[in-house]
Design a protein around this motif. Structure first.
Motif, PDB file in Angstrom:
ATOM      1  N   ALA A 135       0.853  -1.188   0.000  1.00 51.01           N
ATOM      2  CA  ALA A 135       0.000   0.000   0.000  1.00 51.01           C
ATOM      3  C   ALA A 135       0.889   1.238   0.000  1.00 51.01           C
ATOM      4  O   ALA A 135       1.974   1.236   0.583  1.00 51.01           O
ATOM      5  N   GLU A 136       0.432   2.287  -0.651  1.00 49.29           N
ATOM      6  CA  GLU A 136       1.225   3.509  -0.756  1.00 49.29           C
ATOM      7  C   GLU A 136       0.469   4.665  -0.121  1.00 49.29           C
ATOM      8  O   GLU A 136      -0.665   4.976  -0.503  1.00 49.29           O
ATOM      9  N   GLY A 137       1.092   5.306   0.865  1.00 47.30           N
ATOM     10  CA  GLY A 137       0.462   6.422   1.555  1.00 47.30           C
ATOM     11  C   GLY A 137       1.347   6.872   2.699  1.00 47.30           C
ATOM     12  O   GLY A 137       2.384   6.245   2.996  1.00 47.30           O
ATOM     13  N   PRO A 138       0.968   7.959   3.388  1.00 47.93           N
ATOM     14  CA  PRO A 138       1.781   8.477   4.490  1.00 47.93           C
ATOM     15  C   PRO A 138       1.954   7.432   5.595  1.00 47.93           C
ATOM     16  O   PRO A 138       0.964   6.856   6.069  1.00 47.93           O
ATOM     17  N   LEU A 139       3.176   7.202   6.004  1.00 46.95           N
ATOM     18  CA  LEU A 139       3.424   6.213   7.047  1.00 46.95           C
ATOM     19  C   LEU A 139       2.713   6.575   8.345  1.00 46.95           C
ATOM     20  O   LEU A 139       2.184   5.703   9.045  1.00 46.95           O
ATOM     21  N   VAL A 140       2.690   7.863   8.639  1.00 46.55           N
ATOM     22  CA  VAL A 140       2.146   8.323   9.917  1.00 46.55           C
ATOM     23  C   VAL A 140       0.644   8.071  10.032  1.00 46.55           C
ATOM     24  O   VAL A 140       0.095   8.042  11.134  1.00 46.55           O
ATOM     25  N   GLY A 142      -0.871   5.253   8.893  1.00 45.53           N
ATOM     26  CA  GLY A 142      -1.212   3.838   8.859  1.00 45.53           C
ATOM     27  C   GLY A 142      -2.044   3.507   7.632  1.00 45.53           C
ATOM     28  O   GLY A 142      -2.038   4.247   6.641  1.00 45.53           O
ATOM     29  N   TRP A 143      -2.779   2.402   7.717  1.00 45.17           N
ATOM     30  CA  TRP A 143      -3.609   1.971   6.581  1.00 45.17           C
ATOM     31  C   TRP A 143      -4.896   1.376   7.126  1.00 45.17           C
ATOM     32  O   TRP A 143      -5.060   0.164   7.224  1.00 45.17           O
ATOM     33  N   ALA A 144      -5.824   2.290   7.494  1.00 46.85           N
ATOM     34  CA  ALA A 144      -7.040   1.874   8.187  1.00 46.85           C
ATOM     35  C   ALA A 144      -7.907   0.937   7.363  1.00 46.85           C
ATOM     36  O   ALA A 144      -8.578   0.042   7.916  1.00 46.85           O
ATOM     37  N   GLN A 145      -7.915   1.110   6.043  1.00 54.75           N
ATOM     38  CA  GLN A 145      -8.811   0.307   5.213  1.00 54.75           C
ATOM     39  C   GLN A 145      -8.462  -1.171   5.224  1.00 54.75           C
ATOM     40  O   GLN A 145      -9.272  -2.007   4.822  1.00 54.75           O
ATOM     41  N   GLY A 146      -7.280  -1.518   5.681  1.00 53.13           N
ATOM     42  CA  GLY A 146      -6.907  -2.923   5.757  1.00 53.13           C
ATOM     43  C   GLY A 146      -7.104  -3.537   7.128  1.00 53.13           C
ATOM     44  O   GLY A 146      -6.903  -4.735   7.312  1.00 53.13           O
ATOM     45  N   GLY A 147      -7.485  -2.709   8.105  1.00 50.90           N
ATOM     46  CA  GLY A 147      -7.595  -3.170   9.487  1.00 50.90           C
ATOM     47  C   GLY A 147      -8.967  -3.715   9.819  1.00 50.90           C
ATOM     48  O   GLY A 147      -9.832  -3.832   8.944  1.00 50.90           O
ATOM     49  N   PRO A 148      -9.165  -4.063  11.087  1.00 51.18           N
ATOM     50  CA  PRO A 148      -8.185  -3.972  12.183  1.00 51.18           C
ATOM     51  C   PRO A 148      -7.143  -5.082  12.092  1.00 51.18           C
ATOM     52  O   PRO A 148      -7.405  -6.147  11.552  1.00 51.18           O
ATOM     53  N   TYR A 149      -5.963  -4.795  12.644  1.00 54.51           N
ATOM     54  CA  TYR A 149      -4.841  -5.715  12.552  1.00 54.51           C
ATOM     55  C   TYR A 149      -4.587  -6.408  13.885  1.00 54.51           C
ATOM     56  O   TYR A 149      -4.840  -5.846  14.954  1.00 54.51           O
ATOM     57  N   ASP A 150      -4.052  -7.605  13.800  1.00 53.96           N
ATOM     58  CA  ASP A 150      -3.616  -8.304  15.004  1.00 53.96           C
ATOM     59  C   ASP A 150      -2.289  -7.748  15.504  1.00 53.96           C
ATOM     60  O   ASP A 150      -2.007  -7.785  16.710  1.00 53.96           O
ATOM     61  N   ALA A 151      -1.474  -7.263  14.583  1.00 52.86           N
ATOM     62  CA  ALA A 151      -0.166  -6.722  14.948  1.00 52.86           C
ATOM     63  C   ALA A 151       0.262  -5.658  13.954  1.00 52.86           C
ATOM     64  O   ALA A 151      -0.074  -5.728  12.772  1.00 52.86           O
ATOM     65  N   VAL A 152       0.983  -4.675  14.464  1.00 52.12           N
ATOM     66  CA  VAL A 152       1.614  -3.639  13.637  1.00 52.12           C
ATOM     67  C   VAL A 152       3.100  -3.672  13.931  1.00 52.12           C
ATOM     68  O   VAL A 152       3.510  -3.626  15.099  1.00 52.12           O
ATOM     69  N   VAL A 153       3.893  -3.767  12.887  1.00 51.30           N
ATOM     70  CA  VAL A 153       5.348  -3.681  13.006  1.00 51.30           C
ATOM     71  C   VAL A 153       5.794  -2.402  12.317  1.00 51.30           C
ATOM     72  O   VAL A 153       5.575  -2.239  11.113  1.00 51.30           O
ATOM     73  N   ILE A 154       6.367  -1.484  13.078  1.00 49.44           N
ATOM     74  CA  ILE A 154       6.901  -0.246  12.524  1.00 49.44           C
ATOM     75  C   ILE A 154       8.401  -0.457  12.393  1.00 49.44           C
ATOM     76  O   ILE A 154       9.125  -0.502  13.388  1.00 49.44           O
ATOM     77  N   ASP A 155       8.871  -0.624  11.160  1.00 53.82           N
ATOM     78  CA  ASP A 155      10.245  -1.078  10.918  1.00 53.82           C
ATOM     79  C   ASP A 155      11.219   0.089  10.867  1.00 53.82           C
ATOM     80  O   ASP A 155      11.900   0.325   9.862  1.00 53.82           O
TER      81      ASP A 155
END
Length: 221
Positions: A135-140, A142-155
């Motif tokens: 997905a392409e967009g501002p890192l800050v 996130g990507w709400a349309q794909g959530g909710p997530y079990d985990a987020v890894v900020i690399d």
């Protein structure tokens, strides 16, 4: 050097990375170790940097961005405790290396990158990896349309995790990230609860800095 010899050289470098960097430094989840021992990191770095792809250092990618050293990404992924059924958001996908590792651990991965050149490289490198969406967009944001997530890894390193990203994680979901405090970079992790979210440092490991995550200055009289 011919292709087969080149492949053998990288295989040996990858094995050395696993033995000398991961196994000795608390990357102790056998699934993470196996995944990082299989993903060809050299495919995700610029051609001129392939000789140092497995060194214990970040790799410059251009435009002010860099790929985390293997240990930093390995510790972040290990601490995230990824399950085979998990839906994971990776923030700061860069050229896609950590997404390729996560793809071997999770049910599905959304790999978010805001730099158009890096996002294109990630799509190319991850072509054929069915459970990863770049997905392409501002890192800050996130990507709400794909959530909710079990985990987020900020690399990479951030000064704070925006609430907009926290809200994209399920209750009891995990966030792991690099954390920058007065110029010192560490790795940190936390779980979202009904009552809120907080991070706890778990390793004094350096990491790359991600753009856009500066903490708003506090108000002073």
């Amino acid at each position: 050097m011919d292709g087969s010899a080149d492949t053998l050289r990288f295989d040996e470098m990858r094995a050395a990375m696993v033995a000398s960097q991961l196994r000795t430094s608390a990357v102790d989840d056998s699934r993470v170790v196996k995944a990082m021992g299989e993903v060809p990191r050299e495919r995700f770095v610029p051609a001129a940097s392939r000789a140092i792809a497995y060194y214990d250092r970040e790799v410059a990618l251009g435009n002010g961005r860099a790929m985390n050293a293997p240990l930093a990404s390995g510790r972040l992924v290990t601490e995230a405790e990824i399950l085979p059924t998990d839906r994971v958001l990776l923030i700061g996908a860069a050229t896609g290396y950590t997404a390729a590792v996560l793809a071997k651990l999770a049910g599905s991965v959304v790999a978010l990158e805001e730099d158009a050149t890096l996002a294109a490289q990630a799509r190319d490198a991850l072509a054929g990896t069915a459970n990863v969406t770049v997905a392409e967009g501002p890192l800050v944001a996130g990507w709400a349309q794909g959530g909710p997530y079990d985990a987020v890894v900020i690399d990479g390193g951030v000064e704070s995790v925006p609430d907009a990203i926290v809200q994209q994680v399920k209750i009891d979901g995990r966030i792991t990230t690099g954390l920058i405090d007065r110029g010192v970079r560490r790795l940190a992790a936390g779980r979202r609860s009904e009552g809120g979210f907080g991070l706890t440092d778990f390793a004094d490991v350096d990491c790359v800095v991600l753009p856009g995550f500066a903490k708003p200055p506090s108000f002073q009289f």
